[in-house]
Design a protein around this motif. Structure first.
Motif, PDB file in Angstrom:
ATOM      1  N   UNK A  53       1.031  -1.175   0.001  1.00 12.22           N
ATOM      2  CA  UNK A  53       0.117   0.038   0.042  1.00 12.22           C
ATOM      3  C   UNK A  53       0.949   1.233  -0.009  1.00 12.22           C
ATOM      4  N   UNK A  54       1.785   1.160   0.984  1.00  4.21           N
ATOM      5  CA  UNK A  54       2.740   2.334   1.100  1.00  4.21           C
ATOM      6  C   UNK A  54       3.438   2.695  -0.385  1.00  4.21           C
ATOM      7  N   UNK A  55       4.163   1.804  -0.669  1.00  9.55           N
ATOM      8  CA  UNK A  55       5.023   1.549  -2.132  1.00  9.55           C
ATOM      9  C   UNK A  55       4.552   2.444  -3.166  1.00  9.55           C
ATOM     10  N   UNK A  56       3.179   2.091  -3.623  1.00 18.55           N
ATOM     11  CA  UNK A  56       2.482   2.858  -4.648  1.00 18.55           C
ATOM     12  C   UNK A  56       2.747   4.363  -4.514  1.00 18.55           C
ATOM     13  N   UNK A  57       2.689   4.973  -3.215  1.00 18.87           N
ATOM     14  CA  UNK A  57       2.658   6.227  -3.200  1.00 18.87           C
ATOM     15  C   UNK A  57       3.942   6.974  -2.933  1.00 18.87           C
TER      16      UNK A  57
END
Length: 214
Positions: free
Chosen positions: A56-60
C-alpha cells in the motif's frame, strides 16, 4: 473489506489482521508522507506479515525502494506473490529477519527509515531490545525508526477500549499478548543508543512513535 471487526486473530493472513491493516493504513500513510525522504532511498519493514502495508505504501513513494522482512519464512512466498500481482517495481524481494536472532539481521546495508506496525500487542516486549539494537546497526545517518500500534501511555490506558483489548489479549493465553508500555520501548531504545524523537496520537487511540539515534 470488513464492515465489522472480525474475531481477534493476530495470525498475519487472518481476516482480523486484514481489517486492522485497512483501518489504519491511511492515517499511517499521512504521517509517512511528512517524514520519509523525498529523494531516492531504501526503507525496511520489520514484521511485514502478509505484506499489506508495504504494498500500500510503495505505490505512493515511487522514489523509495521498500524492503519487507519477517521472521516467518512461510510468509515470504506470499509477500513475493503479492508483489508480482501488484506490478510494483519498488518492492524488493522479502527477506527473513528475526529480531531475536542477530545472525538474520542485514549485514553491510543501511536503511534511511525502518518501520514496524501492529506487532507489540502480540509479541513479547523483549523484542524491543532486538529491534532497537538492529536499528542502531543498520540505520543511515539522519534516519528514523517508526513504530505504530496501541500502547500503554506511561502506565495508563488511553481508552476503555484499549483496557478491554488488553484483557482480551491476555485471556487468549498466548505468551506476550498484551499492550506494552511506551516507557518500556524507550528504555530499550536508551540501552541501544536510540531516543524517542516524536510521539504522535493516532486514530483509535493508537500511537506513532519515531525513534532516532541519541
Amino acid at each position: 473489506m470488513y464492515s465489522e471487526r472480525p474475531p481477534l486473530d493476530p495470525q498475519p493472513l487472518s481476516p482480523y489482521m486484514a481489517w486492522a491493516g485497512c483501518r489504519n493504513r491511511d492515517a499511517i500513510l499521512e504521517v509517512l508522507k511528512g517524514v520519509l525522504p523525498r529523494e531516492k532511498s531504501h526503507v525496511l519493514e520489520f514484521a511485514a506479515g502478509s505484506g499489506m502495508h508495504v504494498h500500500y505504501f510503495a505505490r505512493h513513494f515511487g522514489h523509495i525502494t521498500f524492503h519487507p522482512s519477517d521472521s516467518d519464512e512461510l510468509l515470504l512466498p506470499h509477500i513475493e506473490e503479492r508483489t508480482r500481482q501488484s506490478g510494483l517495481g519498488n518492492v524488493a524481494r522479502p527477506r527473513r529477519l528475526d529480531l531475536s536472532q542477530p545472525h538474520t539481521w542485514p549485514d553491510g546495508e543501511e536503511f534511511h527509515a525502518i518501520y514496524c506496525i501492529n506487532v507489540f500487542q502480540v509479541a513479547p516486549v523483549s523484542i524491543a531490545g532486538g529491534m532497537m539494537e538492529c536499528t542502531s546497526r543498520i540505520l543511515a545517518d539522519g534516519g528514523f525508526l517508526f513504530v505504530y500500534g496501541p500502547f500503554l501511555d506511561y502506565g495508563r490506558f488511553t481508552s476503555a477500549f484499549d483496557e478491554e483489548f488488553d484483557r482480551l489479549l491476555r485471556s487468549a493465553g498466548e505468551d506476550g499478548w498484551s499492550l506494552k508500555d511506551i516507557a518500556e520501548l524507550n528504555r530499550a531504545a536508551g540501552r541501544n543508543g536510540m531516543r524517542l524523537d516524536d510521539e504522535i496520537d493516532m486514530p483509535s487511540n493508537d500511537f506513532a512513535l519515531i525513534y532516532r539515534r541519541a
